[in-house]
Design a protein around this motif. Structure first.
Motif, PDB file in Angstrom:
ATOM      1  N   TRP A 492       0.823  -1.204   0.000  1.00  0.00           N
ATOM      2  CA  TRP A 492       0.000   0.000   0.000  1.00  0.00           C
ATOM      3  C   TRP A 492       0.863   1.263   0.000  1.00  0.00           C
ATOM      4  O   TRP A 492       0.491   2.283  -0.588  1.00  0.00           O
ATOM      5  CB  TRP A 492      -0.926   0.008   1.211  1.00  0.00           C
ATOM      6  N   GLY A 493       2.002   1.202   0.648  1.00  0.00           N
ATOM      7  CA  GLY A 493       2.899   2.348   0.645  1.00  0.00           C
ATOM      8  C   GLY A 493       3.399   2.670  -0.750  1.00  0.00           C
ATOM      9  O   GLY A 493       3.510   3.845  -1.138  1.00  0.00           O
ATOM     10  N   THR A 494       3.687   1.616  -1.525  1.00  0.00           N
ATOM     11  CA  THR A 494       4.125   1.813  -2.908  1.00  0.00           C
ATOM     12  C   THR A 494       3.012   2.431  -3.752  1.00  0.00           C
ATOM     13  O   THR A 494       3.243   3.351  -4.548  1.00  0.00           O
ATOM     14  CB  THR A 494       4.576   0.477  -3.517  1.00  0.00           C
ATOM     15  N   VAL A 495       1.797   1.901  -3.572  1.00  0.00           N
ATOM     16  CA  VAL A 495       0.645   2.452  -4.292  1.00  0.00           C
ATOM     17  C   VAL A 495       0.453   3.921  -3.944  1.00  0.00           C
ATOM     18  O   VAL A 495       0.213   4.769  -4.823  1.00  0.00           O
ATOM     19  CB  VAL A 495      -0.626   1.646  -3.963  1.00  0.00           C
ATOM     20  N   TRP A 496       0.539   4.229  -2.647  1.00  0.00           N
ATOM     21  CA  TRP A 496       0.352   5.612  -2.209  1.00  0.00           C
ATOM     22  C   TRP A 496       1.415   6.537  -2.807  1.00  0.00           C
ATOM     23  O   TRP A 496       1.098   7.617  -3.313  1.00  0.00           O
ATOM     24  CB  TRP A 496       0.417   5.673  -0.678  1.00  0.00           C
ATOM     25  N   ALA A 497       2.672   6.109  -2.761  1.00  0.00           N
ATOM     26  CA  ALA A 497       3.758   6.961  -3.253  1.00  0.00           C
ATOM     27  C   ALA A 497       3.636   7.212  -4.754  1.00  0.00           C
ATOM     28  O   ALA A 497       3.754   8.364  -5.222  1.00  0.00           O
ATOM     29  CB  ALA A 497       5.108   6.312  -2.931  1.00  0.00           C
ATOM     30  N   ILE A 498       3.373   6.166  -5.528  1.00  0.00           N
ATOM     31  CA  ILE A 498       3.291   6.318  -6.983  1.00  0.00           C
ATOM     32  C   ILE A 498       2.095   7.180  -7.369  1.00  0.00           C
ATOM     33  O   ILE A 498       2.198   8.082  -8.204  1.00  0.00           O
ATOM     34  CB  ILE A 498       3.215   4.938  -7.655  1.00  0.00           C
ATOM     35  N   SER A 499       0.938   6.897  -6.749  1.00  0.00           N
ATOM     36  CA  SER A 499      -0.252   7.666  -7.099  1.00  0.00           C
ATOM     37  C   SER A 499      -0.116   9.133  -6.690  1.00  0.00           C
ATOM     38  O   SER A 499      -0.583  10.025  -7.404  1.00  0.00           O
ATOM     39  CB  SER A 499      -1.486   7.047  -6.446  1.00  0.00           C
ATOM     40  N   THR A 500       0.540   9.397  -5.563  1.00  0.00           N
ATOM     41  CA  THR A 500       0.757  10.785  -5.143  1.00  0.00           C
ATOM     42  C   THR A 500       1.625  11.526  -6.151  1.00  0.00           C
ATOM     43  O   THR A 500       1.346  12.669  -6.520  1.00  0.00           O
ATOM     44  CB  THR A 500       1.410  10.826  -3.749  1.00  0.00           C
ATOM     45  N   LEU A 501       2.695  10.879  -6.618  1.00  0.00           N
ATOM     46  CA  LEU A 501       3.565  11.504  -7.610  1.00  0.00           C
ATOM     47  C   LEU A 501       2.853  11.707  -8.940  1.00  0.00           C
ATOM     48  O   LEU A 501       3.082  12.707  -9.633  1.00  0.00           O
ATOM     49  CB  LEU A 501       4.823  10.647  -7.803  1.00  0.00           C
ATOM     50  N   VAL A 502       1.976  10.766  -9.309  1.00  0.00           N
ATOM     51  CA  VAL A 502       1.210  10.915 -10.556  1.00  0.00           C
ATOM     52  C   VAL A 502       0.301  12.133 -10.472  1.00  0.00           C
ATOM     53  O   VAL A 502       0.219  12.943 -11.417  1.00  0.00           O
ATOM     54  CB  VAL A 502       0.393   9.635 -10.841  1.00  0.00           C
ATOM     55  N   PHE A 503      -0.383  12.285  -9.336  1.00  0.00           N
ATOM     56  CA  PHE A 503      -1.253  13.452  -9.172  1.00  0.00           C
ATOM     57  C   PHE A 503      -0.443  14.745  -9.154  1.00  0.00           C
ATOM     58  O   PHE A 503      -0.889  15.780  -9.658  1.00  0.00           O
ATOM     59  CB  PHE A 503      -2.077  13.323  -7.883  1.00  0.00           C
ATOM     60  N   ALA A 504       0.755  14.699  -8.567  1.00  0.00           N
ATOM     61  CA  ALA A 504       1.612  15.894  -8.575  1.00  0.00           C
ATOM     62  C   ALA A 504       2.060  16.222  -9.993  1.00  0.00           C
ATOM     63  O   ALA A 504       2.121  17.400 -10.381  1.00  0.00           O
ATOM     64  CB  ALA A 504       2.825  15.659  -7.673  1.00  0.00           C
ATOM     65  N   TRP A 505       2.354  15.203 -10.776  1.00  0.00           N
ATOM     66  CA  TRP A 505       2.822  15.391 -12.145  1.00  0.00           C
ATOM     67  C   TRP A 505       1.746  16.047 -13.012  1.00  0.00           C
ATOM     68  O   TRP A 505       2.016  16.993 -13.756  1.00  0.00           O
ATOM     69  CB  TRP A 505       3.221  14.042 -12.726  1.00  0.00           C
ATOM     70  N   PHE A 506       0.509  15.560 -12.891  1.00  0.00           N
ATOM     71  CA  PHE A 506      -0.556  16.093 -13.736  1.00  0.00           C
ATOM     72  C   PHE A 506      -1.269  17.295 -13.114  1.00  0.00           C
ATOM     73  O   PHE A 506      -1.808  18.139 -13.829  1.00  0.00           O
ATOM     74  CB  PHE A 506      -1.584  14.997 -14.046  1.00  0.00           C
ATOM     75  N   GLY A 507      -1.289  17.380 -11.781  1.00  0.00           N
ATOM     76  CA  GLY A 507      -1.963  18.494 -11.133  1.00  0.00           C
ATOM     77  C   GLY A 507      -1.074  19.699 -10.912  1.00  0.00           C
ATOM     78  O   GLY A 507      -1.563  20.831 -10.858  1.00  0.00           O
ATOM     79  N   GLY A 508       0.234  19.463 -10.794  1.00  0.00           N
ATOM     80  CA  GLY A 508       1.147  20.558 -10.499  1.00  0.00           C
ATOM     81  C   GLY A 508       1.847  21.139 -11.704  1.00  0.00           C
ATOM     82  O   GLY A 508       2.378  22.257 -11.633  1.00  0.00           O
ATOM     83  N   LEU A 509       1.869  20.404 -12.815  1.00  0.00           N
ATOM     84  CA  LEU A 509       2.570  20.875 -14.011  1.00  0.00           C
ATOM     85  C   LEU A 509       1.625  20.928 -15.189  1.00  0.00           C
ATOM     86  O   LEU A 509       0.758  20.061 -15.351  1.00  0.00           O
ATOM     87  CB  LEU A 509       3.750  19.937 -14.346  1.00  0.00           C
TER      88      LEU A 509
END
Length: 529
Positions: A492-509
């Motif tokens: 679950w930690g891996t899922v959380w980390a990857i999904s958080t970075l994906v949202f940062a990639w598309f939401g922040g840039l």
């Protein structure tokens, strides 16, 4: 490290068709200074990780709490800066951009005169605080009073001396030569950690720790003077250069900064002392909770700090609308940065604390850490706005917001601490942060439209709300990590980390920013292969 404008266009706005050489020079300078600031943060953060981890395992909780309060009381001297360093860097940047070294020297000399007064006030404040230690912390073990008083006097006096010497580093900041003052800062923090570790390892008492820290502070203060003399002495500092009109203009600028500094004291500088007064036994745990949040704020300060002198220099060349576009872009990156540094502390707080300071400290600290991280994310959403209006000399428009937040924070913290102890102080910080952000949008931004034209709805939606998508994976997995002493499994930690970075990639840039970054990384890979 980046080498040209195309490599940092995701960070610095592109003013198409307008003086590309100046835009490239501005971007390259900003990138170098951000790298210098981040290098300092990395070094200082390593010290901040090592020192508490060692002290919490080798000092009793009450003694460690006393040491934390010594540093806190001594640090109040830094608030007597009253914006003088900011003023020096601002005016030196402006006059250096005009090629007027004499004008820059006059403002630096006026800053020295003001800072000498601040240093004298710092010594007086230190003596008063040392005298009042038993009254401030009535539940502190009485056998610690003498050592605490001695250490407060030594640390506070040495920081007062360092305050005066900081004038010389402010010149480097104004000239946008960040590496030298940042290196001196790293030397200071590393040396302080080394001498404190040595004293504790030799079973020295609190007074010996205070002596060691004071010696390091004085030595690194002198190092700033030596660096100025060898590197930038063409910006002269001398009492003979103090001009009354310049001094008056500096004092006028700093008078508004002093209001903001007093507000910052109420917002961030009194929490640990309030906890020590109302709930001394929790002081050590609360202070540990403040360190990771300070780390996140250090990263933010490193990213925003170089924009102050640079924004001051370019504000005369750019339109208010262009400055507004710059604000939205920086706010968007700041929001993503705050969340990416804060979410791991909230979601994985207990295992991080357990590894760092042990299970006992982790158990008592976690609740404070989560509340403080949330509070600091909220209140720093408007940090880019505050930075740019300070650079353009319009910080007076933000005074009402800062003062209101400071008073709300202090008043609520005192009231809630008297009823609920240390957690009340943290809750007061949260409530105060909402007051500050709300007033920035409702009042401050209305009065700065002539120099910083920005749509408040666009700033909120594009600069804050859209990047907040980063929090969605954490909210979805809330039941798995919220309970104390629970943490996400590896899967679950891996899922959380990857999904958080994906949202940062598309939401922040934006799309073009993602393409530019991918092009940059692919270019680097091709070079390395």
């Amino acid at each position: 490290m980046v080498d040209n404008l195309s490599e940092i266009s995701a960070t610095i706005p592109d003013f198409s068709g307008r003086e590309p050489e100046k835009s490239a020079s501005f971007a390259a300078t900003i990138s170098r200074n951000i790298v210098a600031s981040l290098a300092r943060v990395v070094a200082v953060s390593l010290v901040a990780l090592v020192l508490p981890a060692y002290l919490t395992h080798h000092l009793p909780v009450t003694t460690y709490a006393a040491w934390v309060l010594i540093l806190q009381l001594g640090a109040y001297v830094s608030y007597l800066d009253l914006g003088i360093q900011t003023a020096i860097s601002k005016f030196v940047a402006e006059y250096d951009a005009k090629g007027d070294e004499g004008g820059a020297g006059r403002y630096a000399s006026a800053g020295l005169a003001l800072m000498l007064l601040a240093g004298a006030l710092g010594i007086a404040l230190t003596l008063v605080l040392a005298w009042q230690v038993p009254r401030l912390f009535s539940t502190m073990p009485a056998n610690l009073y003498d050592d605490v008083r001695i250490s407060v006097m030594l640390v506070g006096s040495s920081l007062s001396f360092g305050l005066v010497c900081a004038v010389y580093s402010a010149i480097f900041l104004g000239l946008q030569r960040y590496w030298i003052p940042m290196t001196i800062s790293v030397v200071n923090r590393g040396s302080v950690a080394a001498v404190v570790l040595a004293v504790v390892a030799l079973h020295g008492h609190l007074a010996a720790m205070g002596v060691a820290v004071a010696v390091v502070n004085v030595a690194t203060g002198l190092l700033q003077v030596v660096a100025w003399r060898k590197k930038v002495s063409h910006i002269r500092i001398s009492p003979r250069l103090v001009d009354y009109n310049v001094l008056k203009r500096m004092a006028r600028y700093c008078s508004m900064q002093s209001i903001l500094t007093a507000a910052m004291l109420c917002i961030a500088g009194l929490d640990v002392t309030i906890v020590g007064h109302f709930d001394y036994v929790q002081t050590a745990y609360y202070s540990i909770a403040t360190l990771p949040t300070s780390f996140a704020l250090s990263i933010l300060g490193s990213l925003l700090g170089p924009f102050l002198p640079a924004s001051s220099a370019i504000s005369t060349q750019r339109s208010p609308a262009e400055m507004g576009d710059l604000l939205i872009r920086i706010t968007r990156y700041t929001t993503v940065g705050l969340l990416l540094t804060g979410l791991p502390l909230v979601v994985c707080g207990f295992p991080i604390l357990r590894i760092w300071v042990g299970p006992m400290y982790a158990f008592h600290t976690l609740k404070y850490l989560r509340v403080l991280v949330f509070a600091n994310v909220i209140r720093n959403l408007c940090a880019p706005y505050a930075t740019i209006i300070t650079a353009t000399g319009r910080q007076g428009a933000a005074a009402a917001s800062a003062v209101s937040e400071g008073l709300a924070n202090l008043g609520l913290s005192l009231y809630l601490a008297s009823r609920y102890g240390a957690i009340g102080v943290a809750l007061g910080t949260v409530l105060g942060s909402f007051v500050g952000v709300a007033l920035h949008f409702a009042m401050s931004m209305h009065f700065t439209q002539r120099t910083l034209a920005v749509s408040r709805s666009r700033l909120f939606l594009n600069g804050m709300l859209k990047p907040a998508m980063v929090t969605l994976p954490s909210l979805a997995l809330l039941p798995l990590w919220w309970p104390t002493r629970m943490s996400l499994s590896v899967g679950w930690g891996t899922v959380w980390a990857i999904s958080t970075l994906v949202f940062a990639w598309f939401g922040g840039l934006r799309r073009n920013e993602r393409e530019q970054l991918l092009h940059l990384f692919s270019g680097r890979l091709n070079v390395s292969t």
